[in-house]
Design a protein around this motif. Structure first.
Motif, PDB file in Angstrom:
ATOM      1  N   UNK A   1      -5.249  -5.044   3.193  1.00 33.05           N
ATOM      2  CA  UNK A   1      -6.025  -4.194   2.381  1.00 33.05           C
ATOM      3  C   UNK A   1      -5.272  -4.883   0.796  1.00 33.05           C
ATOM      4  N   UNK A   2      -4.356  -4.376   0.242  1.00 34.74           N
ATOM      5  CA  UNK A   2      -3.808  -4.223  -0.679  1.00 34.74           C
ATOM      6  C   UNK A   2      -4.464  -5.467  -1.560  1.00 34.74           C
ATOM      7  N   UNK A   3      -3.955  -6.671  -0.389  1.00 37.12           N
ATOM      8  CA  UNK A   3      -4.316  -7.985  -1.396  1.00 37.12           C
ATOM      9  C   UNK A   3      -5.671  -8.623  -1.383  1.00 37.12           C
ATOM     10  N   UNK A   4      -5.990  -8.043  -0.431  1.00 39.96           N
ATOM     11  CA  UNK A   4      -7.896  -7.483  -0.424  1.00 39.96           C
ATOM     12  C   UNK A   4      -8.629  -6.478  -1.905  1.00 39.96           C
ATOM     13  N   UNK A   5      -8.241  -5.744  -1.650  1.00 41.25           N
ATOM     14  CA  UNK A   5      -8.371  -4.856  -3.450  1.00 41.25           C
ATOM     15  C   UNK A   5      -8.312  -5.685  -3.957  1.00 41.25           C
ATOM     16  N   UNK A   6      -7.179  -6.195  -4.659  1.00 40.52           N
ATOM     17  CA  UNK A   6      -6.523  -6.620  -5.985  1.00 40.52           C
ATOM     18  C   UNK A   6      -7.059  -7.950  -6.279  1.00 40.52           C
ATOM     19  N   UNK A   7      -7.394  -9.324  -4.717  1.00 40.22           N
ATOM     20  CA  UNK A   7      -7.964 -10.219  -4.655  1.00 40.22           C
ATOM     21  C   UNK A   7      -9.172 -10.549  -4.676  1.00 40.22           C
TER      22      UNK A   7
ATOM     23  N   UNK B   1       4.597   2.200   9.260  1.00 42.37           N
ATOM     24  CA  UNK B   1       4.107   3.207   8.139  1.00 42.37           C
ATOM     25  C   UNK B   1       4.446   2.373   6.692  1.00 42.37           C
ATOM     26  N   UNK B   2       5.592   1.717   6.910  1.00 40.23           N
ATOM     27  CA  UNK B   2       5.689   1.547   5.956  1.00 40.23           C
ATOM     28  C   UNK B   2       5.914  -0.323   6.207  1.00 40.23           C
ATOM     29  N   UNK B   3       5.161  -1.522   5.748  1.00 39.83           N
ATOM     30  CA  UNK B   3       5.482  -2.450   5.183  1.00 39.83           C
ATOM     31  C   UNK B   3       4.581  -3.193   6.660  1.00 39.83           C
TER      32      UNK B   3
ATOM     33  N   UNK C   1       3.053   5.245  -1.690  1.00 38.86           N
ATOM     34  CA  UNK C   1       3.776   3.312  -1.652  1.00 38.86           C
ATOM     35  C   UNK C   1       2.146   3.054  -2.139  1.00 38.86           C
ATOM     36  N   UNK C   2       0.543   2.976  -1.665  1.00 31.32           N
ATOM     37  CA  UNK C   2      -0.438   2.377  -1.586  1.00 31.32           C
ATOM     38  C   UNK C   2      -0.388   3.265  -3.088  1.00 31.32           C
ATOM     39  N   UNK C   3      -0.273   4.311  -3.526  1.00 37.60           N
ATOM     40  CA  UNK C   3      -0.739   4.552  -5.305  1.00 37.60           C
ATOM     41  C   UNK C   3      -0.259   3.330  -5.808  1.00 37.60           C
ATOM     42  N   UNK C   4       0.874   3.674  -6.186  1.00 37.98           N
ATOM     43  CA  UNK C   4       2.260   2.735  -6.853  1.00 37.98           C
ATOM     44  C   UNK C   4       0.901   1.133  -6.815  1.00 37.98           C
ATOM     45  N   UNK C   5       0.884   0.724  -5.819  1.00 38.77           N
ATOM     46  CA  UNK C   5       0.523  -0.423  -5.509  1.00 38.77           C
ATOM     47  C   UNK C   5      -1.079  -0.690  -5.996  1.00 38.77           C
TER      48      UNK C   5
ATOM     49  N   UNK D   1      -5.581   7.436  -3.961  1.00 40.44           N
ATOM     50  CA  UNK D   1      -5.664   7.269  -2.864  1.00 40.44           C
ATOM     51  C   UNK D   1      -4.867   8.856  -2.769  1.00 40.44           C
ATOM     52  N   UNK D   2      -5.621   9.210  -1.670  1.00 42.07           N
ATOM     53  CA  UNK D   2      -5.573  10.638  -0.981  1.00 42.07           C
ATOM     54  C   UNK D   2      -5.261  10.720   0.433  1.00 42.07           C
ATOM     55  N   UNK D   3      -4.217  11.550   0.324  1.00 46.17           N
ATOM     56  CA  UNK D   3      -3.398  11.950   1.504  1.00 46.17           C
ATOM     57  C   UNK D   3      -4.252  13.445   2.416  1.00 46.17           C
ATOM     58  N   UNK D   4      -4.550  13.139   3.922  1.00 50.18           N
ATOM     59  CA  UNK D   4      -5.482  14.237   4.778  1.00 50.18           C
ATOM     60  C   UNK D   4      -5.250  14.312   5.759  1.00 50.18           C
TER      61      UNK D   4
END
Length: 102
Positions: free
Chosen positions: A90-96, A81-83, A29-33, A41-44
């Motif tokens: 975090x996503x909004x801060x990266x985009x804006x 996990x979702x929403x 979801x983060x990769x798409x957003x 975005x990686x998963x570990x």
């Protein structure tokens, strides 16, 4: 308290315990957003957070272990996990633009 400016975020790690299931969905979801932002975005596993991570996202139940694995990284703990509002912020801060604190 660690912080990072959004323009300095290039790699986000979604850290998990077992390596399967919900955290994989969150990473996807983060990769798409964040597509088109230049952020990967990686998963570990939580005990194997790579040194080149800029931000670590993990369930609040794993936050203490993530802080041990990556003490100098910005940590964004979440409850669902979702929403989750922390991930949305975090996503909004990266985009804006802005600063991510942890």
């Amino acid at each position: 308290m660690a912080s990072i400016d959004s323009k300095d975020i290039h790699k986000i790690i979604v850290a998990c315990d077992a390596g399967m299931g919900s955290s994989v969905m969150l990473a996807s979801q983060l990769r798409k957003q964040l597509k088109g932002t230049g952020v990967t975005v990686e998963h570990t596993p939580v005990n194997e957070i790579p040194a080149d991570a800029d931000v670590v996202v993990c369930h609040s139940g794993l936050a203490a272990r993530a802080r041990v694995s990556a003490p100098d990284k910005v940590l964004v703990p979440f409850q669902i996990f979702l929403g989750d509002p922390a991930v949305t912020k975090l996503v909004a801060t990266i985009k804006n633009g802005g600063t991510v604190d942890a």
